[in-house]
Design an enzyme around this catalytic site. Structure first.
Site, PDB file in Angstrom:
ATOM      1  N   ASP A 196       0.861  -1.169   0.000  1.00  0.00           N
ATOM      2  CA  ASP A 196       0.000   0.000   0.000  1.00  0.00           C
ATOM      3  C   ASP A 196       0.908   1.233   0.000  1.00  0.00           C
ATOM      4  OD1 ASP A 196      -2.329   1.628   0.350  1.00  0.00           O
ATOM      5  OD2 ASP A 196      -1.877   1.714   2.497  1.00  0.00           O
ATOM      6  N   ASP A 198      -0.286   5.095   0.847  1.00  0.00           N
ATOM      7  CA  ASP A 198      -0.595   6.085   1.874  1.00  0.00           C
ATOM      8  C   ASP A 198      -0.495   5.465   3.272  1.00  0.00           C
ATOM      9  OD1 ASP A 198      -1.115   7.581  -0.317  1.00  0.00           O
ATOM     10  OD2 ASP A 198      -3.217   7.960   0.117  1.00  0.00           O
ATOM     11  N   GLU A 205      -1.378  10.813   3.759  1.00  0.00           N
ATOM     12  CA  GLU A 205      -2.471  10.417   2.876  1.00  0.00           C
ATOM     13  C   GLU A 205      -2.524  11.458   1.760  1.00  0.00           C
ATOM     14  OE1 GLU A 205      -4.721   7.806   3.085  1.00  0.00           O
ATOM     15  OE2 GLU A 205      -3.706   6.957   4.845  1.00  0.00           O
ATOM     16  N   LYS A 329      -7.621  -4.294  -5.051  1.00  0.00           N
ATOM     17  CA  LYS A 329      -6.248  -4.477  -4.578  1.00  0.00           C
ATOM     18  C   LYS A 329      -5.857  -5.949  -4.590  1.00  0.00           C
ATOM     19  CE  LYS A 329      -5.225  -0.444  -1.732  1.00  0.00           C
ATOM     20  NZ  LYS A 329      -4.593  -0.010  -0.477  1.00  0.00           N
ATOM     21  N   ASP A 352      -2.088  -0.971   5.781  1.00  0.00           N
ATOM     22  CA  ASP A 352      -2.465  -0.459   7.103  1.00  0.00           C
ATOM     23  C   ASP A 352      -3.958  -0.333   7.322  1.00  0.00           C
ATOM     24  OD1 ASP A 352      -3.046   2.952   7.077  1.00  0.00           O
ATOM     25  OD2 ASP A 352      -2.479   1.892   5.260  1.00  0.00           O
TER      26      ASP A 352
END
Length: 425
Positions: A196, A198, A205, A329, A352
């Site tokens: 990932d 951010d 972010e 994803k 996260d």
């Protein structure tokens, strides 16, 4: 006593005959290993197993030998260690029927500092569930201390999951991280590592950095937080946040790129994995306008992210194409693995937020990095330290390996390029 024979200790040796365990301890120095095996060469001993470690300058060398005359081998070693300042113990191991092969796991404990009480409780949890610690080694001493336990246990997949949860809970009480990963071939060879972006690869972010230029950062941040906790649908929340960018000039993208700060250890992680021939990928619910250049800078092969719609040099507040959400994803991870010719058990996913859960679940090793509780509970491993290269010990890579490779690269960079081989090669 040095060289004494103890035939009362329990133990197992390969079926077919007795064996002798020779243990040497003392101050480490060059030549000890050679000297011991020189003494053994004058006996009928056959080497069955060897292990040698040095901790704080103190050597422990253990050799398991098969022999028809254990007493004779022990006698040959009697008094050998004293001139070298070494203690030698010989223990007879009687043959035993081979046991069923247990499941092999790696349990990694990370902390700064790492205190004895944490190791005591971690190993107690392992023992309570019938897991045996076969080997322990330090993986890193900076920026966090990490140790790895090679564990064997007769357990089902459900019992391993219960063990992981118990270790994570115990580690959490000590302010540490504990991770469980499979042993054996599952850990070796080339892998695909999907991250990932951010709050994982980078500290911010991106949608909030963009929204700050529209004066709506606080509003967007509140929605982001709820989405990452899994309280609201990610796709709906993203469209809501992107709408806040309507009318914003696209020139702000360059300023946002400059404002992006990599998570500490991100470059080390990427550099080290590239050296090993791993393939890296970024899968982000953020935006290709920022993620794409970041991937190019870090040499990352595969990228999947959302695309902002632009009309007359301004954002419309809409996206181009389908949203890269939780399901997308996981689909990207599978697609990239297929493109690299790698099975899913050779993939690693790091994230996260709740948006990463499907990806983490699909990967061979799913890692929650400074993640929300819902993600920590479901991932194979959870890291709560602020360094992304803390992932490396979970992959069996020591800090010493990383630093040695960096030094080798620096030395190579200093070598003049003359077209000829360096002197001495």
């Amino acid at each position: 006593m040095p060289g004494t024979l103890d035939d009362t200790s329990p133990g197992a040796v390969p079926a077919g005959g007795p064996a002798l365990l020779v243990t040497v301890t003392g101050a480490d120095r060059p030549g000890v290993t050679s000297a011991l095996f020189t003494e053994l060469a004058g006996t009928d001993a056959q080497v069955l197993d060897v292990e040698q470690v040095v901790v704080g300058g103190v050597l422990t060398l253990a050799v398991l030998v098969g022999t028809a005359e254990p007493a004779a081998v022990a006698s040959a070693l009697a008094g050998w260690g004293e001139p070298h300042g070494l203690e030698v113990t010989c223990t007879v191991r009687e043959p035993a029927a081979p046991a069923a092969r247990p499941r092999r796991l790696h349990v990694t404990l990370l902390g700064a500092p790492l205190r004895p009480a944490a190791i005591a409780r971690t190993t107690a949890v392992l023992a309570e569930r019938g897991a045996n610690v076969d080997r322990v080694r330090r993986m890193s001493s900076t920026p966090v201390t990490s140790v790895e336990f090679d564990v064997s246990v007769d357990a089902t997949a459900e019992e391993v999951l219960d063990l992981r949860r118990a270790l994570a809970a115990e580690a959490g009480r000590h302010g540490l991280d504990a991770a469980v990963s499979p042993g054996g071939l599952a850990r070796m060879g080339r892998r695909l590592v999907v991250m990932d972006v951010d709050s994982t690869l980078i500290r911010q972010e991106v949608i909030e950095l963009l929204a700050a230029h529209a004066g709506r950062e606080a509003e967007v941040a509140a929605v982001t937080e709820r989405a990452m906790r899994g309280e609201i649908d990610f796709a709906a929340s993203l469209l809501q946040r992107v709408a806040c960018l309507e009318g914003l000039d696209t020139s702000v993208v360059e300023r946002v790129r400059e404002a992006v700060v990599l998570t500490p250890g991100a470059r080390t992680l990427c550099r080290t994995l590239h050296r090993l021939g791993f393939t890296l990928a970024l899968v982000s619910g953020g935006f290709l306008e920022v993620v794409g250049p970041l991937a190019a800078e870090l040499g990352i092969a595969h990228v999947r992210a959302n695309r902002l719609q632009v009309v007359h040099g301004r954002f419309t507040g809409r996206l181009l194409g389908p949203v890269v959400d939780r399901a997308a994803k996981a689909a990207a991870l599978r697609e990239f693995a297929a493109a690299e010719g790698l099975p899913l058990h050779r993939t690693v996913a790091i994230g996260d937020g709740a948006n990463d859960l499907d990806m983490i679940g699909a990967a061979g090793l799913g890692i929650a990095f400074n993640a929300k509780p819902v993600v920590r509970e479901q991932a194979d491993a959870a890291l709560n330290v602020p360094y992304l290269d803390a992932v490396l010990p979970l992959l069996g890579i020591t800090r010493e390996d990383v630093e040695d490779a960096d030094l080798a690269d620096e030395a190579l960079a200093r070598t003049p390029s003359t077209g000829a081989a360096p002197a001495g090669r």
